[in-house]
Every structure is written in structure tokens, then in C-alpha cells.
Scaffold this active site. Sequence first.
Site, PDB file in Angstrom:
ATOM      1  N   CYS A   1      49.214  32.533 -53.923  1.00 24.00           N
ATOM      2  CA  CYS A   1      48.997  33.582 -54.926  1.00 24.00           C
ATOM      3  C   CYS A   1      48.995  33.035 -56.345  1.00 24.00           C
ATOM      4  O   CYS A   1      48.707  33.760 -57.302  1.00 24.00           O
ATOM      5  CB  CYS A   1      50.047  34.682 -54.790  1.00 24.00           C
ATOM      6  SG  CYS A   1      51.694  34.193 -55.397  1.00 24.00           S
TER       7      CYS A   1
ATOM      8  N   ASP B   1      82.493  37.667 -42.919  1.00 21.40           N
ATOM      9  CA  ASP B   1      81.471  37.292 -41.940  1.00 21.40           C
ATOM     10  C   ASP B   1      81.404  35.766 -41.832  1.00 21.40           C
ATOM     11  O   ASP B   1      81.008  35.084 -42.774  1.00 21.40           O
ATOM     12  CB  ASP B   1      80.124  37.850 -42.395  1.00 21.40           C
ATOM     13  CG  ASP B   1      79.004  37.610 -41.401  1.00 21.40           C
ATOM     14  OD1 ASP B   1      79.215  36.834 -40.448  1.00 21.40           O
ATOM     15  OD2 ASP B   1      77.926  38.200 -41.571  1.00 21.40           O
TER      16      ASP B   1
ATOM     17  N   CYS C   1      52.563  28.576 -54.142  1.00 21.15           N
ATOM     18  CA  CYS C   1      52.105  29.639 -53.243  1.00 21.15           C
ATOM     19  C   CYS C   1      50.607  29.871 -53.458  1.00 21.15           C
ATOM     20  O   CYS C   1      50.067  29.630 -54.553  1.00 21.15           O
ATOM     21  CB  CYS C   1      52.895  30.923 -53.518  1.00 21.15           C
ATOM     22  SG  CYS C   1      52.438  32.312 -52.455  1.00 21.15           S
TER      23      CYS C   1
ATOM     24  N   CYS D   1      55.199  37.821 -53.492  1.00 25.46           N
ATOM     25  CA  CYS D   1      54.098  38.336 -52.675  1.00 25.46           C
ATOM     26  C   CYS D   1      54.400  38.359 -51.183  1.00 25.46           C
ATOM     27  O   CYS D   1      53.619  38.914 -50.407  1.00 25.46           O
ATOM     28  CB  CYS D   1      52.831  37.511 -52.920  1.00 25.46           C
ATOM     29  SG  CYS D   1      52.920  35.830 -52.251  1.00 25.46           S
TER      30      CYS D   1
END
Length: 437
Positions: free
Chosen positions: A236, A354, A234, A215
Site C-alpha cells: 500500500c 495470563d 507494504c 491496511c
Amino acid sequence: MRNIKLLITLLAAKSAYALIKLTNAGEGTSFIGTLVLKNYPDFLSDAVRFIKSDKIMVTGTNGKTTTCGIISSVLRANGKMPVANSRGANMLAGVANAFALTLEPGKVYDNCVIESDEAYLSKTAKFIKADYLVVTNLFRDQLDRYGELDTTKQKIQEGIDFMPDVRLILNADDPLVSSLHAKNKKPVFYGIKNITDNSGNKMNLAPEEIFNFHCGKVLKYTKKFYAQQGHYYCECGYRRPEPDFEAEVVLEKNFSLIRLGNEEFKVPLVGLFNAYNALAAIVLLKATGVKNIAAPLLDFKTEFGRSELRDVRGHKTLIQLIKNPAGASEVIKSVDLDSNLLIIINDNYADGRDVSWLWDADFERLKYSEKPVVVSGLRAEDMAVRLKYAGVSDDKIIVLPDIKKAIDYVLTIAENNITILPTYTALLELNKLWKKL
């Protein structure tokens, strides 16, 4: 006809490997596999027919080699004969390499224990349909190859989708890992309930904010362990799944204890990251019906730079692979600051080009090092700059890009123990150099 081709390939592979070892031309962890696949693209499909029982795979950002090593070691202690790419070569050529050098004509093998690079899981799964897949964790790693975490997660899910009947062994404490799914079988979740840390490393390195990939909201935690791992939920409604196996973990200076109900497993590995690796391996072994686990764990020896101990010219030398922020930070927590420290950073393809991850790892702890910190490898200067900003004084930073010269220097100045933190290709170079020391 296929059996004849397979037989010829196995004989040729073993002859080529013997020549490599005779001439000290390298470790041969992938080269043979590359040649085999070039001349015999379906080699793995034919080779896997010699595995008569469970086919096991392990993937994830950190801990693959150690987890596979524990699984293979315990299986062997139980009288099983597995095929394993135990040296960490985890792309398709490395997997082919392991089969080509292990299989013997006329023999069948109990298991295969295959470590798979996250991005190569779907390629490997086309040839080997695993019965079990362990996913350890998902951290930021080699952004030039994988991109961000949602991309890595998607690559693993694509691999799982090639194996609809696989039983997933998932880290419930990692919100990314726990949301993976297979089509036909319910996953087995493992996690940690509580941690007692007697090792002296009390630092909590969990980031401030972790976002729910479902979410987009910030996850909340009732317990944080390291990076995004912990007990999360969470608004949600999404939350950490209830683990099928939930451990009480005790971290000591030289070992870890993992308690699952009335069972206790002593593991000769240090650090919370290794406790997670051991827990993953134990759960996989239990899921496959292995009974004798605790005793073989006591004798486990790490592979190829994963908390590996060596005696080098009378110095106890600990080699700990580092390759991304979360893993490096956890390794640094366990570093003996009274030892002589050598950090070797390369940026070859297998390391990731990287090296910006150096700035996200917790090198600040090294400012308390009692001895000089020697930096080496292709990106030695970058590492030196990172240490300077971490608070290590200029007079303690020794820059020696040539790895052999750096090792010789550390061995010259070392009064007691040595700690080496290399990236992956630096570890390969180290392994070649040991024979000359």
C-alpha cells in the site's frame, strides 16, 4: 498554602520510607506514592514545578527501565540532578513515590526521567507534560491488562494526545511505534541499519507474518532483526520511516558497540534488545543537547534485574527479567547454557495473570542446557510443563515453588555461574532475599 502542604508531604514521605527501611518491611517503590496520592491528589502537579529543564518520559513494552537508567546515569555524569523512578515502579504511585523521596525543600532539579507503564501514560501525562517521550517497542504483553497490540498502541496514543507539544523519540524499526504521532512537533526516529553478531547467538526469532495496521496486509521485510522489528514495507506504500539516527550495531559476548556516523558508543550490556535500549537513550540524550555520552556509558550499571550482575556466595549471578514472548526469547538467546539456571514465574497483577505467553517464548534453546534447570514461583508447575515440551529432559527439571528454597538449592549445586530469569514480582522477592543470603 500549597507549598506548606507539599513541604509537610515530603517530610512525612521521607519519615515513612525511613521506617520501612529500618523494619525491612519492603522496598518502598510504590507504597509511599500510594499514600501521598491518597491524601494529596494534586501532588505530582505541584511537585513537577521543581523541574527547571527537560521533562523526559519513556514508555513501551520492553526496555523502559534500562533506557531510563542509561539516560539518568549519563545526565548525572554531566552534572545534572534528575528525579527518576529508577527501580521500575512505573504506575502513577511509583512516579509519585520517586518525586516524594527525591525532592528536597528549597531545591530545584534539572530533569525528571520517568518510566511510564503503557496503560498509565495518559494518567501520568495529566500531571506531567513531558518535553520528550521515548517509545521503545510494542510487543504482546500481559493480555489480561492490555489486550492485543492495537489496544496498547491506542493507550499510548491517548497519553501522547495529552501532551501536544511533546517531542517523540520513536523506534523506526517497529511498525507499531513508528506510526505514533504528536500534534505539534515532528518525531525523531532512530533505528538500526546493520547488525554484526559476534556473540554466538545467531538465531532469528522474527515471526513469519506481521500485519500492517493501516491496511491489514502482511508487511514485507528487507531485513528482520527480532519480533516485528526490522526494515519493513507494504504494497500500500507504507514503509519504515527514514531514521534521523541510524546505527551500525556490533554484538559481542560481554558488550555491544553502537556506531552513529563517526561516533562509537561501547555499552556494557549484552543482547540486541539492550542495544536497542542504549540506542534509544543515546538518541534522546543527543536530542536534548547532551554532549558527553560515550564516557559515562562505559561505567553504566544496570538496575534491578535488567542484565544485573551480582556476586552471590562467590557465584557470578546474572539476573534477567522476563515478562513476554519477544523479550524472553531475546534474553534466552543470551543465556550461558553452561551456567546453573533458575526460572521464577509468578502471575501476580504486576506480572499479568495470563501466563500463556510462556508457550510463545523460545524456551526450546534450553534443551541444550548443560545443568539442571530449576523452576520456582507461583507458576512453577506451568514452567516445568513448558520446559518438558521444549525438549528439556524430565531428569533435568527441578520444581521448587518456594523461591528461597529454590535459590538455596541452586547455590548448593552450582559449580560456577548462575543465571536467574524472574518475572517482575519474583524479582521483587529476590531483592528482599539477597539481604538474607
